[in-house]
Design an enzyme around this catalytic site. Sequence first.
Site, PDB file in Angstrom:
ATOM      1  N   GLU A  38     -58.784  30.351   1.189  1.00 46.73           N
ATOM      2  CA  GLU A  38     -59.687  29.860   2.245  1.00 46.73           C
ATOM      3  C   GLU A  38     -59.775  28.334   2.133  1.00 46.73           C
ATOM      4  OE1 GLU A  38     -63.583  31.352   1.307  1.00 46.73           O
ATOM      5  OE2 GLU A  38     -64.467  30.758   3.238  1.00 46.73           O
ATOM      6  N   LYS A 107     -63.664  33.770  10.422  1.00 43.38           N
ATOM      7  CA  LYS A 107     -64.506  34.502   9.458  1.00 43.38           C
ATOM      8  C   LYS A 107     -65.772  35.043  10.116  1.00 43.38           C
ATOM      9  CE  LYS A 107     -66.327  33.809   4.735  1.00 43.38           C
ATOM     10  NZ  LYS A 107     -66.417  32.807   3.642  1.00 43.38           N
ATOM     11  N   CYS A 140     -62.662  35.838   2.410  1.00 44.75           N
ATOM     12  CA  CYS A 140     -63.616  35.841   1.301  1.00 44.75           C
ATOM     13  C   CYS A 140     -64.755  36.839   1.483  1.00 44.75           C
ATOM     14  CB  CYS A 140     -64.126  34.412   1.064  1.00 44.75           C
ATOM     15  SG  CYS A 140     -64.692  34.205  -0.640  1.00 44.75           S
ATOM     16  N   VAL A 167     -67.000  33.010  -5.312  1.00 44.66           N
ATOM     17  CA  VAL A 167     -67.909  32.532  -6.354  1.00 44.66           C
ATOM     18  C   VAL A 167     -68.611  33.702  -7.062  1.00 44.66           C
ATOM     19  CG1 VAL A 167     -68.273  30.220  -5.421  1.00 44.66           C
ATOM     20  CG2 VAL A 167     -69.697  32.062  -4.605  1.00 44.66           C
TER      21      VAL A 167
HETATM   22  C1  ACM Z   1     -67.112  32.812   0.229  1.00 46.60           C
HETATM   23  O1  ACM Z   1     -67.181  33.589   1.190  1.00 46.60           O
HETATM   24  N1  ACM Z   1     -66.366  31.720   0.274  1.00 46.60           N
HETATM   25  C2  ACM Z   1     -67.836  33.095  -1.014  1.00 46.60           C
END
Ligand code: ACM
Length: 258
Positions: A38, A107, A140, A167
């Site tokens: 990402e 996203k 992510c 994370v």
């Molecule tokens: C994330 O979605 N970059 C933790």
Amino acid sequence: MQIAVVQTNPIFGDVVNNIKRALSIMQSVKADIYILPELFATGYNFIDEEELKILAEPIDGYTYKEIQKWAKENSTYIVYGFPEKADKIFNSSALIGPNNLIGLYRKVHLYDRENILFSPGNLGFPVFDLPFGKVGMMICFDWIYPESARSLALKGVQLIAHPANLVLPYCPDAMVTRCLENRVFSATANRVGAENRGGFNFEFIGNSEIVAHNGKILTRLSAIEESISVVEIDLSLASNKKINQWNDLVLGRRIDQY
Ligand code: ACM
């Protein structure tokens, strides 16, 4: 087919060198498709919207041109995450083929401060037909909503390309379940390192991985180092949703009961 996950440690804002570094890591292995993290060229921790506006690019911007050139030279496919400047700014990923842009994903489930920086995705979870199989994307934190992978699976996806800047520690193990419950392959390309800027600190967990349709972890990278791993997979295995004579994971859904 050969699939590669690329794990990098971008320097925030150093777009030119972050792309060069990623391409030099990719040069070390041959693959049919490479998955990058990402926001791999810009870094993750934007202090505010102004900074994001400066680093965001249209889909055909500098990052696209550099990645497209390399994809053409190497006759390959690449998925990468970038901050997309459109009518709004999205946390997006692009699927590039040897000759052109093939797909765009924005996203859907934004994480933490992304909620005040980016607009939530509005393209759903599209699936793209490539010569070696059906590929879709999620980014992510989308992993924590099982609906992301399920939506892709119900559209026939065989490989989930999953650029990430993880994370929280849970995703690498959780993707085993996402693959198992949908009988699809996934490739999570995460980053390493930390970004402590503007009073916000994010530490990224690495552990990029490729998981098979049966939940087997085919490769998992380190928590701290830049690296790349390439795995040979047979995507057609993801088309068989039967786990025995009686249980087909898609046909067995009791949608009238949900
Ligand atoms: C994330 O979605 N970059 C933790």
